[in-house]
Design a protein around this motif. Structure first.
Motif, short mmCIF file in Angstrom:
data_model
loop_
_atom_site.label_atom_id
_atom_site.label_comp_id
_atom_site.label_asym_id
_atom_site.label_seq_id
_atom_site.Cartn_x
_atom_site.Cartn_y
_atom_site.Cartn_z
N GLU A 185 0.91 -1.10 0.02
CA GLU A 185 0.03 0.01 -0.01
C GLU A 185 0.66 1.25 -0.06
OE1 GLU A 185 -3.00 -0.09 3.31
OE2 GLU A 185 -3.38 -2.23 2.53
N GLY A 186 1.88 1.31 0.60
CA GLY A 186 2.87 2.40 0.68
C GLY A 186 3.81 2.47 -0.34
N LEU A 187 4.71 1.73 -0.51
CA LEU A 187 5.76 1.77 -1.60
C LEU A 187 5.14 1.52 -2.93
CD1 LEU A 187 8.67 0.29 0.35
CD2 LEU A 187 8.40 2.46 -0.35
N ARG A 188 4.30 0.36 -3.21
CA ARG A 188 3.76 -0.05 -4.53
C ARG A 188 2.73 1.08 -4.66
NH1 ARG A 188 1.59 -5.92 -6.18
NH2 ARG A 188 1.74 -5.47 -8.38
N GLY A 189 1.89 1.43 -3.86
CA GLY A 189 0.76 2.10 -4.13
C GLY A 189 1.48 3.69 -4.53
N SER A 190 2.27 4.12 -4.20
CA SER A 190 2.97 5.36 -4.37
C SER A 190 3.49 5.61 -6.02
CB SER A 190 4.04 5.63 -3.49
OG SER A 190 5.35 5.01 -3.50
N LEU A 191 3.47 4.47 -6.56
CA LEU A 191 4.25 4.40 -7.85
C LEU A 191 3.21 5.23 -9.12
CD1 LEU A 191 5.51 0.88 -8.28
CD2 LEU A 191 6.76 2.99 -7.90
N ASP A 192 3.83 5.88 -9.81
CA ASP A 192 2.57 6.75 -10.74
C ASP A 192 3.11 5.79 -12.11
OD1 ASP A 192 1.55 8.17 -12.70
OD2 ASP A 192 1.96 10.05 -12.14
N LEU A 193 2.39 4.75 -12.16
CA LEU A 193 2.74 3.75 -13.26
C LEU A 193 2.63 4.43 -14.79
CD1 LEU A 193 1.01 0.45 -12.03
CD2 LEU A 193 3.31 1.10 -12.29
N ALA A 194 1.19 5.33 -14.71
CA ALA A 194 1.12 5.93 -16.05
C ALA A 194 2.44 7.08 -16.41
CB ALA A 194 -0.23 6.99 -15.71
N ARG A 195 2.84 7.75 -15.53
CA ARG A 195 3.93 8.47 -15.93
C ARG A 195 5.41 8.14 -15.49
NH1 ARG A 195 2.46 14.46 -13.47
NH2 ARG A 195 2.78 13.08 -11.37
N GLY A 196 5.37 6.96 -14.77
CA GLY A 196 6.78 6.54 -14.33
C GLY A 196 7.47 5.63 -15.44
N GLY A 197 7.10 5.23 -16.51
CA GLY A 197 7.56 4.53 -17.48
C GLY A 197 8.19 3.22 -17.07
N GLU A 198 9.16 2.72 -17.51
CA GLU A 198 9.84 1.55 -17.15
C GLU A 198 10.21 1.28 -15.74
OE1 GLU A 198 13.44 -1.39 -19.05
OE2 GLU A 198 13.00 0.31 -20.12
N ILE A 199 10.92 2.56 -15.34
CA ILE A 199 11.38 2.17 -14.06
C ILE A 199 10.02 1.91 -12.93
CG2 ILE A 199 12.12 3.60 -11.76
CD1 ILE A 199 14.03 5.21 -14.07
N ALA A 200 9.10 2.77 -13.19
CA ALA A 200 7.74 2.47 -12.21
C ALA A 200 7.27 1.11 -12.43
CB ALA A 200 6.68 3.22 -12.51
N ALA A 201 7.10 0.67 -13.65
CA ALA A 201 6.77 -0.81 -13.99
C ALA A 201 7.71 -1.72 -13.55
CB ALA A 201 6.55 -1.08 -15.41
N ASN A 202 8.90 -1.61 -13.32
CA ASN A 202 9.93 -2.57 -12.94
C ASN A 202 9.88 -2.72 -11.45
OD1 ASN A 202 10.87 -3.46 -15.33
ND2 ASN A 202 12.93 -2.02 -15.30
#
Length: 148
Positions: A68-85
């Protein structure tokens, strides 16, 4: 004794709430890493002591922080490959913690802790240049760069 533990817990909660109120988003993520790693240390102790309740509570806390904290803070729409990884890595950590809980496996707890330690270290390095920029006569006249 129980009343003293409750009082200490309430004091710690107020301290945490106070520290998060003034924290930057970067500092909040750092606190999440610290909280998850602290929970994993407690979980490891629970496995060593064969204290299933302690281990279970601590792993649940670590999973909540990671999911909920770390994974939930990711912006998958704007974070690109780094966020997806990172999303995939956090999902892996959650799966490892489920297995660690089911099998009382300290090795899996240590594995997740090592991954979090590496990410925490990298996260700390990101903040260093921004936290203490050096202003010299040669650089102070240069225009600011967005995002730097």
């Amino acid at each position: 004794m129980l009343a003293a533990q409750r009082a200490m817990g309430a004091y710690a909660k107020v301290g945490l709430e106070t520290s998060t109120m003034g924290a930057s988003p970067h500092q909040l993520i750092q606190m999440l890493f610290e909280g998850a790693r602290s929970a994993l240390a407690i979980a490891r102790r629970g496995v060593e002591r064969r204290d299933l309740a302690e281990k279970g509570r601590a792993i649940t806390r670590a999973m909540t922080i990671v999911g909920e904290g770390l994974r939930g803070s990711l912006d998958l729409a704007r974070g690109g490959e780094i966020a997806a990884n990172l999303d995939a890595l956090y999902a892996y950590m959650e799966a490892e913690l489920i297995a660690a809980n089911l099998h009382n496996d300290a090795h899996r707890i240590d594995n997740v802790d090592g991954l979090l330690a590496s990410l925490q270290s990298a996260w700390s390095e990101i903040a260093r240049p921004a936290a203490a920029p050096l202003a010299t006569p040669a650089t102070s006249a240069m225009p600011a760069v967005a995002g730097a």
